[in-house]
Design an enzyme around this catalytic site. Structure first.
Site, mmCIF file in Angstrom:
data_model
loop_
_atom_site.group_PDB
_atom_site.id
_atom_site.type_symbol
_atom_site.label_atom_id
_atom_site.label_comp_id
_atom_site.label_asym_id
_atom_site.label_seq_id
_atom_site.Cartn_x
_atom_site.Cartn_y
_atom_site.Cartn_z
ATOM 1 N N ALA A 20 0.813 -1.234 0.000
ATOM 2 C CA ALA A 20 0.000 0.000 0.000
ATOM 3 C C ALA A 20 0.837 1.271 0.000
ATOM 4 C CB ALA A 20 -0.935 -0.007 1.205
ATOM 5 N N LYS A 167 7.603 -9.819 -14.100
ATOM 6 C CA LYS A 167 6.162 -9.576 -14.172
ATOM 7 C C LYS A 167 5.463 -10.675 -14.966
ATOM 8 C CE LYS A 167 4.326 -6.650 -12.476
ATOM 9 N NZ LYS A 167 3.868 -6.659 -11.060
HETATM 10 P P1 NAP Z 1 6.309 1.217 -6.219
HETATM 11 O O1 NAP Z 1 5.882 2.586 -5.871
HETATM 12 O O2 NAP Z 1 7.765 0.910 -6.202
HETATM 13 O O3 NAP Z 1 5.530 0.200 -5.299
HETATM 14 C C1 NAP Z 1 5.944 -1.118 -5.123
HETATM 15 C C2 NAP Z 1 5.329 -1.644 -3.847
HETATM 16 O O4 NAP Z 1 5.716 -3.015 -3.674
HETATM 17 C C3 NAP Z 1 5.823 -0.901 -2.610
HETATM 18 O O5 NAP Z 1 4.758 -0.784 -1.712
HETATM 19 C C4 NAP Z 1 6.891 -1.828 -2.055
HETATM 20 O O6 NAP Z 1 7.054 -1.713 -0.641
HETATM 21 C C5 NAP Z 1 6.256 -3.166 -2.378
HETATM 22 N N1 NAP Z 1 7.265 -4.238 -2.353
HETATM 23 C C6 NAP Z 1 8.306 -4.392 -3.194
HETATM 24 N N2 NAP Z 1 9.006 -5.485 -2.838
HETATM 25 C C7 NAP Z 1 8.388 -6.010 -1.745
HETATM 26 C C8 NAP Z 1 8.644 -7.125 -0.891
HETATM 27 N N3 NAP Z 1 9.678 -7.943 -1.106
HETATM 28 N N4 NAP Z 1 7.791 -7.372 0.148
HETATM 29 C C9 NAP Z 1 6.736 -6.537 0.378
HETATM 30 N N5 NAP Z 1 6.454 -5.458 -0.393
HETATM 31 C C10 NAP Z 1 7.269 -5.203 -1.430
HETATM 32 O O7 NAP Z 1 5.833 0.829 -7.669
HETATM 33 P P2 NAP Z 1 4.424 1.005 -8.424
HETATM 34 O O8 NAP Z 1 4.717 1.651 -9.713
HETATM 35 O O9 NAP Z 1 3.388 1.564 -7.557
HETATM 36 O O10 NAP Z 1 4.134 -0.510 -8.737
HETATM 37 C C11 NAP Z 1 3.063 -1.226 -8.162
HETATM 38 C C12 NAP Z 1 2.760 -2.392 -9.045
HETATM 39 O O11 NAP Z 1 2.424 -1.915 -10.355
HETATM 40 C C13 NAP Z 1 3.955 -3.345 -9.243
HETATM 41 O O12 NAP Z 1 3.441 -4.651 -9.273
HETATM 42 C C14 NAP Z 1 4.496 -2.942 -10.619
HETATM 43 O O13 NAP Z 1 5.154 -4.002 -11.236
HETATM 44 C C15 NAP Z 1 3.199 -2.584 -11.330
HETATM 45 N N6 NAP Z 1 3.334 -1.713 -12.508
HETATM 46 C C16 NAP Z 1 3.867 -0.454 -12.387
HETATM 47 C C17 NAP Z 1 3.955 0.335 -13.537
HETATM 48 C C18 NAP Z 1 4.491 1.746 -13.497
HETATM 49 O O14 NAP Z 1 4.728 2.322 -14.567
HETATM 50 N N7 NAP Z 1 4.688 2.357 -12.344
HETATM 51 C C19 NAP Z 1 3.500 -0.152 -14.780
HETATM 52 C C20 NAP Z 1 2.963 -1.428 -14.840
HETATM 53 C C21 NAP Z 1 2.868 -2.199 -13.692
HETATM 54 P P3 NAP Z 1 8.095 -0.667 0.014
HETATM 55 O O15 NAP Z 1 7.416 0.681 -0.053
HETATM 56 O O16 NAP Z 1 8.276 -1.167 1.403
HETATM 57 O O17 NAP Z 1 9.339 -0.732 -0.817
#
Ligand code: NAP
Length: 356
Positions: A20, A167
């Protein structure tokens, strides 16, 4: 959770959102609270570290926190036991890593199966909405293909676009889980492209960072790359609609317009950022493509392999499924870019500069 008409009742529905603290998930939490849902947010640290979540409207009454790490087996058992829906967004989103298996693939895949195992043990979970990515659809641009939910990325591996690989494997493992274990919940998958826009928290997301880099001189030249742009608020909305739409099913490619790097930079120039260090040398040409592909070998591994699989090729996709089935109306990409840049300035990810 739902009334006699099958419509979901927010006040009696609890939604677990994993990761979150993240850029996308924080917006999901906000939209769920705004709509009256109860939310359980999983994070890795103390709740007090996330004031941008605890201060949201409705948080005091309807937001609770739980600490869990993706690779702790069984860590989500108790967390999801009293939830009706689980939105699994947590996954490492980092392009350049030291050890792709350990840093990307293991947490993505083990995290997904771990969360799904816990959901299968809960009698209450009815739907899981998984945040996958366009990365699971393709890891390259193409002049021949119009990509849709029917495409799967079959090219990535630990060396080639390892984030894309993580992914793809994570989403595949989720669909395999549903097929083999036939749990008491269904799975709906959201596949966003490049997610940008305002951030609720202070962290700099990898996708917004591209704009910080473009504006601070990290890219001296224009390259011929094309991005599919989608606003973070629309991605969050797609998750909520995927939960609320009872007959939502399968994958949803969630992206609005494509823009080339040249179009993005022209737009930034036109909205008052021409005094920033925007790329000026035009290498978005057939000759430039060759130069950039050679230069890609001087870049960190993740960025280099991205450049080689995208430069000089078009990107086309069909986003009609999410528009028709979930009724999404996208925020125009140019508005999202403006919001993303204003946000970078607000959080000091980009130094404010006065035009001379
Ligand atoms: P983000 O801000 O980096 O968020 C990632 C989240 O995952 C953070 O809450 C992080 O926790 C958590 N996380 C990572 N590794 C973890 C672990 N080992 N255990 C528990 N929590 C973990 O990235 P986002 O862009 O919002 O991405 C969210 C999702 O969307 C991901 O699945 C990503 O692949 C997908 N996505 C993103 C994009 C984009 O352009 N941003 C596009 C397509 C898909 P911490 O805060 O503690 O690090």
């Amino acid at each position: 959770m739902s009334d006699s008409t099958g419509e979901i009742k927010a006040s009696s529905t609890k939604v677990c959102v994993t990761g979150a603290s993240g850029f996308i998930a924080a917006h999901i939490v906000k939209q769920l609270l705004d709509a009256g849902y109860h939310v359980k947010a999983t994070v890795r640290s103390e709740a007090s570290r996330y004031p941008y979540l605890t201060s949201l409207d409705g948080a005091a009454e309807r937001l609770e926190f739980a600490q869990a790490s993706l690779q702790d087996n069984g860590a989500f058992d108790d967390i999801v036991a009293d939830c009706d829906v689980v939105m699994h967004t947590a996954s490492p989103y980092i392009v350049n890593v030291k050890d792709p298996q350990k840093d990307l693939v293991d947490p993505a895949v083990q995290g997904t199966t771990n969360v799904l195992e816990s959901c299968a043990k809960s009698a209450r979970v009815k739907r899981v909405v998984l945040t996958s990515s366009m990365a699971a659809i393709t890891d390259e641009a193409s002049n021949e293909t119009t990509f849709s939910e029917n495409n799967w990325n079959t090219k990535s591996d630990l060396k080639r676009n390892p984030y894309y690989y993580s992914k793809t494997l994570a989403e595949r493992s989720a669909w395999d889980f549903i097929e083999k274990k036939k749990p008491g919940f269904d799975l709906v998958v959201i596949n966003p492209f490049m997610v940008i826009g305002p951030s609720l928290g202070p962290g700099l997301n990898e996708s917004n960072k591209i704009f910080a880099d473009i504006m601070s001189g990290a890219y001296p030249t224009l390259m011929s790359v094309t991005w599919g742009i989608v606003d973070v608020r629309d991605v969050a909305k797609a998750h909520v609609l995927a939960m609320e739409t009872s007959n939502a099913s399968g994958r949803y490619l969630v992206s609005n317009e494509t823009m080339t790097m040249t179009q993005v930079v022209n737009h930034l120039n036109s909205i008052g950022y021409s005094h920033y260090k925007l790329p000026k040398i035009n290498l978005a040409t057939p000759f430039g493509d060759k130069v950039m592909k050679l230069l890609s070998y001087t870049q960190p591994k993740g960025s280099g392999s991205y450049m080689r699989s995208h430069i000089g090729k078009d990107m086309r996709y069909d986003n009609s499924k999410v528009k028709q089935e979930l009724g999404i109306e996208f925020i125009p990409a140019k508005e999202s870019i403006k919001a993303a840049v204003e946000d970078l300035l607000k959080w000091n990810h980009l130094k404010s500069k006065k035009a001379s």
